[in-house]
Write an enzyme that holds these catalytic residues in place. Structure first.
Site, PDB file in Angstrom:
ATOM      1  CG  ASP A 111      -1.676 -19.663  -0.989  1.00 57.63           C
ATOM      2  OD1 ASP A 111      -0.768 -19.706  -0.131  1.00 57.63           O
ATOM      3  OD2 ASP A 111      -1.588 -20.258  -2.082  1.00 57.63           O
ATOM      4  CE1 TYR A 144      -3.197  -2.810  -0.008  1.00 53.60           C
ATOM      5  CE2 TYR A 144      -3.610  -2.470   2.318  1.00 53.60           C
ATOM      6  CZ  TYR A 144      -3.866  -3.144   1.143  1.00 53.60           C
ATOM      7  OH  TYR A 144      -4.793  -4.158   1.113  1.00 53.60           O
ATOM      8  CG  ASP A 178     -11.624  -6.954   6.561  1.00 51.92           C
ATOM      9  OD1 ASP A 178     -11.271  -6.470   7.651  1.00 51.92           O
ATOM     10  OD2 ASP A 178     -12.048  -6.274   5.611  1.00 51.92           O
ATOM     11  CG  ASP A 227      -6.782  -4.735   4.059  1.00 48.07           C
ATOM     12  OD1 ASP A 227      -7.701  -4.722   4.898  1.00 48.07           O
ATOM     13  OD2 ASP A 227      -6.743  -3.962   3.080  1.00 48.07           O
ATOM     14  CE  LYS A 246       1.203 -16.933  -2.561  1.00 41.77           C
ATOM     15  NZ  LYS A 246       0.680 -18.289  -2.829  1.00 41.77           N
TER      16      LYS A 246
END
Ligand code: NAD
Length: 369
Positions: free
Chosen positions: A226, A142, A254, A250, A193
């Protein structure tokens, strides 16, 4: 006697409503337990714009820099929709996070047994769930440069974002996660990852290095993000603390939050480096916004904000026992079926108001004291 300083920023919409209830809880702790806060109050968001013509004044920011912890309600509302981007209420919140360099975002996902039927997952999978996601908040995809939407020579557009992490940025959030884990069950799972991203390779190396050299007592595992997402919905109770980067955090926070039901139940904390008193800079706030649709009606669920104060007791003020009795009192009230409208299914009885929920929590605190 334990002491500490607290800057209270109620903000907009339901922010002041839920913060009023938190103040009653603070008063209870001050009168009944061996703890005293040096409290100050100020404006943030739209309320600050109305008064100071800016969503966060320099004087408020200076105060925020001096205190041990900030408690924030919520900011925003339709009244401010037409303001210039730089003056919008949300800019006040972002400025606080940026100027205080709050890089470690703690998002607990805790499922009270009484609410397990509100989860989208089966009750036995979420009942008693208590995990903490530590998300890096100030770097990564970001913020990385270069970024932007650009044109190729042939006129076709392309977009670019950069996932950037320095060793220091990884080190500090890893330390934060290990320190949190040391106050819980001592288990951390780091997610990245590393199979396809160099950032993930460095992340894994640095997190392992900090554990080996500074936190040998912590049990650390690594997981691809993942696979972590899959495991979070398959069997979330395998986790205690999860540490991950800004983008994955993020998404994962959530996802974990929704395991637990309502937005009105979710607290959070954002932590930075140590202040002059040797405490980590810290801001505690509910995850929800200013909820203009229910503001002023006594309908807001105060529990997210009350649990944010509980996190402040636990992580800033070293008051584990007080945090435990507050969490247990909230749990007891829910078990007794006392709920605001957001936690009631239609067939259930009349909802409790914002202040009635707090009355009941205080009653349980009295019983537990
Ligand atoms: P919101 O979180 O304010 O509300 C979403 C929905 O959840 C609404 O239906 C609301 O009534 C309900 N809700 C939220 N908190 C609740 C509570 N404590 N009790 C009962 N119900 C609750 O999100 P939104 O509607 O997208 O945004 C409203 C305003 O809040 C916007 O201006 C937005 O920018 C701002 N916002 C601020 C923050 C923050 O201050 N951290 C976070 C998100 C949104």
């Amino acid at each position: 006697m334990k002491t500490g300083s607290l800057l209270i920023l109620p903000g907009d919409g339901i922010g002041p409503e839920v913060m009023d209830e938190v103040c009653r809880i603070i008063d209870w702790f001050e009168s009944k337990r061996n703890i005293q806060f040096d409290k100050s109050f100020d404006l943030v968001g739209g309320a600050a714009f109305d008064q100071y013509k800016t969503p966060l004044s320099d004087a408020t920011l200076a105060k925020a820099n001096e205190v041990d912890a900030i408690l924030l309600g919520a900011v925003g509302g339709p009244k401010y929709d037409k303001l210039d981007f730089s003056l919008k209420p949300e800019r006040g919140l972002l400025r606080l996070r940026k100027e205080l360099d709050l890089y470690s975002n703690l998002r607990p996902a805790q499922c009270f047994d009484a609410l397990s039927e509100y989860s989208s997952l089966k009750s036995e999978i979420v009942s008693g769930l208590d995990i903490m996601i530590v998300r890096e908040l100030s770097s990564g995809s970001y913020f990385g440069e270069p970024r932007g939407i650009k044109n190729k020579e042939n006129g076709e557009r392309y977009a670019i974002n950069t996932t950037y992490y320095s060793e220091n940025e990884i080190r500090r959030v890893a330390r934060s996660a290990f320190e949190i884990a040391a106050k819980r069950t001592g288990k951390v799972c780091s997610m990245e990852k590393a199979n396809v991203m160099e950032v993930g390779v460095l992340w894994r190396e640095v997190v392992q290095d900090i554990k080996d050299n500074e936190f040998p007592q912590i049990e650390l595992t690594h997981m691809y993000a993942d696979a972590g997402a899959m495991q979070l919905v398959r069997w979330p109770k395998q986790f205690d603390v999860i540490v991950t980067d800004n983008l994955f955090g993020d998404l994962l926070s959530d996802c974990a939050a929704m395991l637990t039901g309502s937005l009105g139940m979710l607290p959070s904390a954002s932590l930075g480096n140590k202040n002059a008193n040797g405490k980590l800079k810290a801001m505690y706030e509910p995850v929800h916004g200013s909820a203009p649709d229910i503001s002023g009606k006594g309908l807001a669920n105060p529990i997210a904000c009350i649990l944010s104060f509980s996190m402040a007791l636990r992580y800033t003020f070293d008051c584990k026992r007080e945090a435990d009795i507050l969490d247990k009192s909230v749990e007891k009230v829910l078990r007794n079926g006392i709920r605001t409208a957001d936690l009631l299914q239609k067939k259930n009885k009349k909802p409790a108001s914002t202040s009635e929920v707090c009355d009941e929590i205080i009653r349980e605190l009295e019983l537990a004291n």
